[in-house]
Design an enzyme around this catalytic site. Structure first.
Site: not given
Ligand code: SAH
Ligand code: SF4
Length: 381
Positions: A91, A104, A111, A115, A118, A344
């Site tokens: 996306e 974005c 990934c 996390c 996420c 996000c």
């Molecule tokens: N992998 C990279 C970039 C992609 S994620 C990273 O983790 O930085 C981009 C941003 O979205 C990151 O700051 C991540 O922590 C945030 N993010 C991921 N899942 C989210 C969620 N469910 N709600 C709000 N922010 C989220």
């Molecule tokens: Fe990967 Fe999502 Fe963690 Fe970013 S926030 S490193 S996209 S798992």
């Protein structure tokens, strides 16, 4: 398979042309036709010698991504779902604001970091995107938007590598893509308008400082290792102390004199006043002098099966107040495109999983019925 010209930065294009006995300025011409004018057909490149124009289709191509869907939010946010083959999709989100247009961009299908909060992380890792697939997101969005909005000037003014994937775990493809974004013969974005967001791949932060120092955002989410180990599993490999050291090493090369830390607000998990105090102590006292930084609080965007909820608004505000009072500039991110799941961490890109698609539809209906927040990208000059 012929060369996909979207895989090449300018030096790559110069090398490609040299192999054909063509001079550097031909590479510049090709680069401008593709990236600045959006040309896809060599026949349209009227200032290239006819002999070269007729030769090119046998040697190279310009590969578009198939658009599986495009959704337009009521607030102007646009989300594309691009097919990258084998049932994978990624996306890309365009977020318009008064004084800028931010794209974005995704770096991987899925990934591997995983996390807790996420949606992309929950999906697991499929594969790295190629340079051409990263660049194509910008190329297609920019030229679509110009036509769509009836504009001849640049529409995308900022790029954030905050879509799906961990950009610094796809370093080899990322760096040429960043160079295309920065190149004056392509998109000409300044280094402060291109942001790489990372969960903290320490060795690659050092390499980025050397190879292509753009603005850096670091996803922190926790003020101590015990909690960060839980939320961002990569912390077990690169704990907070090492991560903050890497931030300090990055700063001299960075286009800004601070690092942006992202902090996702999770109800009852990382949002207590004690966490704010720990965060202040960590960031202000690291190595005795602290890390020059700003903090972006991101309201958690829920997705099915996460088992997490967003901190209530007053708690987010209190957390921001504690950090601001403690001397660290902190903003709360506004949310955008909620009605199209463009926030996000909501980017999942799943096309084959029907169950999930049904859940997503249900969630979308829910979001329309109860419009809440969604991401606006941090203010960037
Ligand atoms: N992998 C990279 C970039 C992609 S994620 C990273 O983790 O930085 C981009 C941003 O979205 C990151 O700051 C991540 O922590 C945030 N993010 C991921 N899942 C989210 C969620 N469910 N709600 C709000 N922010 C989220
Ligand atoms: Fe990967 Fe999502 Fe963690 Fe970013 S926030 S490193 S996209 S798992």
């Amino acid at each position: 398979m012929t060369t996909n010209l979207l895989d090449l930065d300018l030096e790559g294009m110069v090398g490609f042309c040299a192999a054909l006995g063509e001079k550097r300025f031909r590479a510049v011409q090709l680069f401008r036709w593709i990236h600045q004018k959006g040309a896809q057909d060599f026949a349209d490149m009227t200032d290239l010698a006819k002999s070269l124009r007729s030769k090119l289709p046998d040697l190279c191509h310009i590969e578009r991504l198939n658009v599986l869907s495009r959704q337009d939010s009521a607030d102007g946010t646009i989300k594309w779902l691009f097919d990258v083959g084998d049932g994978n999709a990624v996306e890309t989100v365009f977020i318009p604001e008064d004084d800028r247009g931010t794209l974005c961009v995704s770096s991987q299908a899925g990934c591997a970091v995983g996390c807790r909060f996420c949606s992309t992380g929950h999906q697991g890792f499929s594969r790295n995107l190629t340079t051409g697939e990263i660049v194509a997101q910008l190329w297609q969005a920019e030229h679509f938007l110009r036509a769509h909005l009836g504009r001849s000037d640049r529409v995308v003014t900022n790029v954030v590598m905050m879509g799906m994937g961990e950009p610094l775990q796809n370093y080899a493809a990322l760096v040429p893509a960043l160079r295309v974004m920065l190149d004056d013969h392509a998109y000409g974005l300044s280094r402060r308008r291109v942001t790489v967001s990372t969960s903290g791949v320490v060795p690659m932060m050092d390499r980025l400082a050397q190879d292509c120092p753009v603005a850096l955002a670091v996803s922190l989410h926790a003020p101590n290792d015990t909690l960060r180990d839980e939320l961002v599993p990569l912390n077990r490999k690169y704990p907070l102390g090492e991560l903050l050291d890497a931030c300090l090493r990055y700063l001299p090369a960075a286009p800004r004199d601070f690092i942006t830390f992202e902090y996702c607000m999770l109800d009852g998990v990382n949002d207590q006043p004690e966490h704010a105090r720990q965060l202040l102590a960590l960031l202000r006292q690291h190595q005795g002098h602290g890390v020059p930084c700003k903090i972006n609080l991101i309201p958690f965007n829920p997705f099915p099966d996460s088992g997490l909820t967003c901190s209530p608004r007053p708690r987010v505000q209190q957390f921001a107040r504690l950090l601001n009072d403690g001397g660290i500039v902190t903003t709360i991110r506004k949310t955008r495109g909620d009605d199209i799941d463009a926030a996000c961490g909501q980017l999942a890109g799943d096309v084959l999983d029907r169950t999930n698609a049904a859940q997503r539809m249900a969630r979308r209906r829910d979001a329309v019925a109860h419009p809440i927040h969604i991401v606006r990208n941090e203010r960037q000059a």
